[in-house]
Each structure stands twice: as C-alpha cells, then as structure tokens.
Design a protein around this motif. Structure first.
Motif, mmCIF file in Angstrom:
data_model
loop_
_atom_site.group_PDB
_atom_site.id
_atom_site.type_symbol
_atom_site.label_atom_id
_atom_site.label_comp_id
_atom_site.label_asym_id
_atom_site.label_seq_id
_atom_site.Cartn_x
_atom_site.Cartn_y
_atom_site.Cartn_z
ATOM 1 N N VAL A 51 2.111 -13.213 -8.690
ATOM 2 C CA VAL A 51 2.538 -11.938 -8.138
ATOM 3 C C VAL A 51 2.074 -11.916 -6.687
ATOM 4 C CG1 VAL A 51 2.249 -9.423 -8.236
ATOM 5 C CG2 VAL A 51 2.420 -10.747 -10.359
ATOM 6 N N GLN A 52 2.992 -11.596 -5.799
ATOM 7 C CA GLN A 52 2.655 -11.508 -4.384
ATOM 8 C C GLN A 52 2.491 -10.048 -3.981
ATOM 9 O OE1 GLN A 52 5.675 -13.600 -2.187
ATOM 10 N NE2 GLN A 52 5.112 -15.574 -3.064
ATOM 11 N N ALA A 53 1.546 -9.812 -3.095
ATOM 12 C CA ALA A 53 1.314 -8.479 -2.541
ATOM 13 C C ALA A 53 1.333 -8.616 -1.025
ATOM 14 C CB ALA A 53 -0.028 -7.933 -3.015
ATOM 15 N N ASN A 54 1.717 -7.539 -0.318
ATOM 16 C CA ASN A 54 1.822 -7.655 1.137
ATOM 17 C C ASN A 54 1.160 -6.478 1.856
ATOM 18 O OD1 ASN A 54 3.691 -5.475 1.133
ATOM 19 N ND2 ASN A 54 5.402 -6.881 0.803
ATOM 20 N N ASP A 55 1.259 -6.497 3.175
ATOM 21 C CA ASP A 55 0.650 -5.441 3.989
ATOM 22 C C ASP A 55 1.417 -4.116 3.928
ATOM 23 O OD1 ASP A 55 -1.460 -7.050 4.810
ATOM 24 O OD2 ASP A 55 -0.487 -7.658 6.686
ATOM 25 N N ALA A 56 2.587 -4.106 3.309
ATOM 26 C CA ALA A 56 3.376 -2.882 3.154
ATOM 27 C C ALA A 56 3.120 -2.225 1.794
ATOM 28 C CB ALA A 56 4.862 -3.198 3.326
#
Length: 154
Positions: free
Chosen positions: A32-37
């Motif tokens: 699962v990827q998470a980002n700065d948004a």
C-alpha cells in the motif's frame, strides 16, 4: 522418437517454476502506498483465508518527514475504528498514534515519513468471515481521508 532437451528449454521450465512459486507466495502480501496528499493508493485489501499471516508493506512515496506527514496502517473492526483513532491521538507520536495494548487493534505499523517503508503483519486467525474490518492512518487528522476496507476472502 528422441526427446531433445536444450539448455534454453530447461531455463524456460525453471522460469515457469520460479514464477509459480513467487505467485503463490505473493497472495499473502500486498503493498500500500501513501503520499504527501494524505492518500493511500487503494481503498480495499483482500486477505485470503488460506494465509496464516498477511504482510502489508506500507511505502510512503512522498517527501515530507514523519513529523509533518507521517503515515501508518492500523487494522481494526470497522466499529472500533473511531475509538482506536481517538485513543491513538492521546497516545502520541512516540507510540505511533496507537494506544499500547489496545485489544481492538488487530495490527498496526510504525509511522513512516517520505521515502520510508515498513511492514505490518496481520494475523489472519484474528479475522472472521463476514466481519467488517477497516484499515486507516491514525496520524492526527488523516483517518478521514486515509481509510479503506479489509476483508477475509476464500
């Protein structure tokens, strides 16, 4: 009729065997990827009931540090999510925003910042068919956007 086995044929068969082994092992893991948004790249995680443990690699693809835009992945029954999140905020950053010893938490990762990753292992025996589960980020203010469903599948 003679059967001729070439080196290329053996390598091809070995490649198929390796792919089959990799594909089988991959069913008990996901990324699962998470980002700065404040977004996960998925809203659904399916966990095969045949797995003993299910590994989720959480990869923070952003650039902001953990103190500003840290993310984790917490798994609970959907009904417990709000309470676990509220207690996690009280626990603070040093506890990865997860209350120590909280029996409502099925699994939880540590917080990661931009460019970092971590793995959380979900004990599949703690999941029951037909039950509603969620995963979310317990960093303050993130769970409203960073959440999804987790289900046990056959």
């Amino acid at each position: 009729m003679k059967t001729i086995v070439t080196t290329a044929g053996l390598l091809l068969l070995a490649g198929f065997a390796a792919h089959a082994t990799t594909a089988s092992a991959a069913t008990c893991a996901t990324t699962v990827q998470a980002n700065d948004a404040m977004q996960y790249n998925t809203r659904v995680i399916s966990v095969p009931a045949s797995c003993k443990q299910f590994a989720v690699t959480l990869k923070h693809t952003g650039q902001l540090p953990v103190t500003v835009m840290g993310h984790n992945l917490v798994v609970t029954k959907t009904a417990d999510m709000a309470g676990v999140g509220a207690d996690g905020m009280k626990a603070g950053a040093a506890a990865n925003y997860v209350k120590a010893g909280d029996t409502r938490v099925i699994a939880a990762s540590k917080l990661v910042g931009g460019g970092q990753s971590t793995v959380v292992n979900i004990p599949v025996a703690k999941l029951k068919a037909g039950e509603s589960y969620s995963f979310f980020c317990s960093f303050p203010g993130h769970s409203s956007m960073m959440r999804g469903t987790l289900s046990l599948t056959k």
